[in-house]
Write a protein that holds these residues in place. Structure first.
Motif, PDB file in Angstrom:
ATOM      1  N   ILE A 152       0.830  -1.196   0.000  1.00 50.49           N
ATOM      2  CA  ILE A 152       0.000   0.000   0.000  1.00 50.49           C
ATOM      3  C   ILE A 152       0.864   1.246   0.000  1.00 50.49           C
ATOM      4  CG2 ILE A 152      -1.651   1.329   1.375  1.00 50.49           C
ATOM      5  CD1 ILE A 152      -2.859  -1.337   2.241  1.00 50.49           C
ATOM      6  N   ARG A 153       1.940   1.189   0.808  1.00 49.01           N
ATOM      7  CA  ARG A 153       2.831   2.335   0.854  1.00 49.01           C
ATOM      8  C   ARG A 153       3.488   2.570  -0.497  1.00 49.01           C
ATOM      9  NH1 ARG A 153       6.769   1.782   5.663  1.00 49.01           N
ATOM     10  NH2 ARG A 153       4.733   1.730   6.693  1.00 49.01           N
ATOM     11  N   GLN A 156       0.838   3.923  -2.697  1.00 49.88           N
ATOM     12  CA  GLN A 156       0.621   5.335  -2.400  1.00 49.88           C
ATOM     13  C   GLN A 156       1.741   6.193  -2.960  1.00 49.88           C
ATOM     14  OE1 GLN A 156       0.158   5.532   1.827  1.00 49.88           O
ATOM     15  NE2 GLN A 156      -2.048   5.026   1.782  1.00 49.88           N
ATOM     16  N   TYR A 159       1.217   6.229  -6.495  1.00 48.69           N
ATOM     17  CA  TYR A 159       0.091   7.120  -6.785  1.00 48.69           C
ATOM     18  C   TYR A 159       0.515   8.574  -6.683  1.00 48.69           C
ATOM     19  CZ  TYR A 159      -4.179   9.770  -5.984  1.00 48.69           C
ATOM     20  OH  TYR A 159      -5.157  10.709  -6.038  1.00 48.69           O
ATOM     21  N   GLU A 160       1.269   8.885  -5.635  1.00 48.23           N
ATOM     22  CA  GLU A 160       1.736  10.263  -5.485  1.00 48.23           C
ATOM     23  C   GLU A 160       2.629  10.664  -6.652  1.00 48.23           C
ATOM     24  OE1 GLU A 160       0.871  12.514  -3.346  1.00 48.23           O
ATOM     25  OE2 GLU A 160      -0.505  11.187  -2.288  1.00 48.23           O
ATOM     26  N   ARG A 163       0.407  11.055  -9.529  1.00 52.03           N
ATOM     27  CA  ARG A 163      -0.358  12.296  -9.402  1.00 52.03           C
ATOM     28  C   ARG A 163       0.516  13.506  -9.695  1.00 52.03           C
ATOM     29  NH1 ARG A 163      -1.547  15.989  -5.605  1.00 52.03           N
ATOM     30  NH2 ARG A 163      -0.216  14.983  -4.059  1.00 52.03           N
TER      31      ARG A 163
END
Length: 443
Positions: A152-153, A156, A159-160, A163
């Motif tokens: 998940i990290r 994330q 994802y960051e 993004r």
């Protein structure tokens, strides 16, 4: 001697195995631990690793741990194959001890706990086996949660990053869009400026051409005005001189009755010329400044043409010139101005009379379709050259500068026809003189 020694060694080994199998099952195997006097590199002569003194301590410990791990794994496999579950349990505990204190590549604590549970089950220590299985499940769940947390990290973080990359791409796209819009606006502004300059230049050229045309028209108008003034002076002077001269003669006592009648006729003709001259000038001035439609009424075109032709025969007879008509016997009703149609017919017949020395003057009218009528005046005079058809209808135009007239006859005809909504033209197919055709609407 050698054979006896081998036999004694085999016997000692057999006794040792029997002694190990004779141990009680409740005793738990202990993991291997370094003993007193062991060297930092394993303590046992068989496990001693020679490392140069230049290597870091961590590298030495890692190699030592890997060597111990391989040793215990091999010992576990051998013990299981031989059925020595107590020794297998001790090897498993040693592996668990190593794995708990330091991560080892290729060794998972969960697998070690499962092996330990299996060995305990094989030793019929089911309670401890269940606890070992439970611990294995907890460790596996903890590892899975850790892996999930790490995943998940990582997701994330990914994802960051994505993004940030998307924001960067959007920002770049926005900058590109702004640049494109700015460039488009700049191009539009440049195009508008070019179009404005081009339109300005074109308008300037048109104005220059219009100015040149107006100047040319002004020059021609000035020339026609001067010619008109000269013609008017001449046209006015001639009848005035006749009136003044013959009036003085009439006052003399020695005038005979025949001369008296002749002088009176000349004075009358001069007065008529002056009247027509000033009437034409007044009508031209009125029609040029008229902005409203002419008053109209129902009338019989054929009757009007007959009356104008009859008046022309009486007023202007000429030797060698015959008046003819092509007027139909039927009634042609039109809605028009009777006054200005009469002026139009009188001007056309007068123009034909002035330029016809012999032959005939013919007036005709008729229908042209259901919505229009025509009037035509034909003569056998000198005619008009084709290149001067348009010029003949201009103001102050005299094709023959030595002829009588003020150059307003045909121009007055064109003004009347325009105000009545029709058209006037010279028939180019008629070559024996001049044929002028006027086409008017019936209503």
């Amino acid at each position: 001697m050698t054979t006896n020694r081998i036999r004694s060694v085999v016997a000692l080994a057999t006794l040792a195995v029997l002694a190990l199998t004779a141990l009680p099952r409740g005793a738990s195997a202990q993991p291997w631990l370094p003993e007193d006097g062991d060297t930092p590199f394993g303590g046992k002569p068989g496990m001693h690793l020679f490392l140069p003194s230049g290597f870091l301590e961590s590298i030495r410990e890692s190699r030592l741990t890997m060597a111990r791990t391989r040793y215990f794994q091999a010992a576990y496999r051998k013990a299981v194959n031989r059925g020595e579950y107590v020794r297998a349990l001790a090897c498993t505990d040693s592996l668990i001890y190593l794995a708990e204190h330091r991560p080892i590549q290729g060794v998972r604590p969960t697998a070690c706990y499962q092996k330990r549970a299996w060995v305990l089950h094989a030793l019929h220590r089911d309670k401890e086996a269940c606890a070992a299985y439970d611990l294995a499940v907890k460790v596996r769940n903890s590892a899975m949660r850790f892996e999930q947390t790490e995943t998940i990290r990582e997701m994330q973080a990914s994802y960051e990053l994505d993004r940030l990359a998307l924001d960067k791409a959007l920002l770049s796209a926005r900058h590109h869009k702004i640049a494109l819009v700015s460039l488009s606006l700049l191009l539009l502004a440049a195009g508008a400026a070019v179009a404005f300059i081009y339109a300005g230049n074109r308008r300037t050229k048109q104005l220059q051409q219009e100015l040149l045309r107006q100047m040319e028209q002004g020059r021609k108008s000035e020339e026609r005005k001067n010619a008109f003034i000269n013609s008017i002076c001449h046209e006015v002077r001639t009848p005035l001189n006749s009136i003044a001269g013959f009036s003085e003669l009439l006052c003399a006592d020695e005038v005979s009755p025949e001369a008296h009648d002749q002088y009176c006729q000349i004075i009358h003709e001069s007065r008529r010329q002056l009247r027509y001259l000033f009437e034409d000038m007044l009508e031209v001035s009125y029609l040029e400044n008229l902005t409203e439609p002419l008053p109209r009424s129902y009338l019989n075109l054929c009757a009007l043409c007959r009356s104008q032709l009859r008046a022309m025969k009486i007023r202007c007879p000429k030797t060698g010139v015959a008046y003819a008509d092509g007027i139909p016997a039927e009634t042609i009703a039109v809605v028009s101005s009777e006054k200005y149609l009469g002026v139009l017919l009188s001007a056309l017949l007068g123009n034909a009379y002035k330029f016809t020395r012999e032959g005939h003057i013919r007036l005709e009218c008729g229908r042209e379709g259901d919505e229009r009528v025509y009037i035509a005046v034909t003569d056998t005079g000198c005619g008009i050259p084709p290149e001067k058809y348009d010029q003949a209808f201009e103001r102050f135009t005299k094709l023959d500068p030595f002829s009588q007239g003020n150059g307003l006859g045909l121009y007055l005809c064109r003004l009347i026809v325009r105000h009545l909504g029709g058209e006037i033209r010279i028939d180019p197919e008629y070559t024996e003189g001049t044929r002028i055709v006027v086409v008017l609407p019936r209503k």
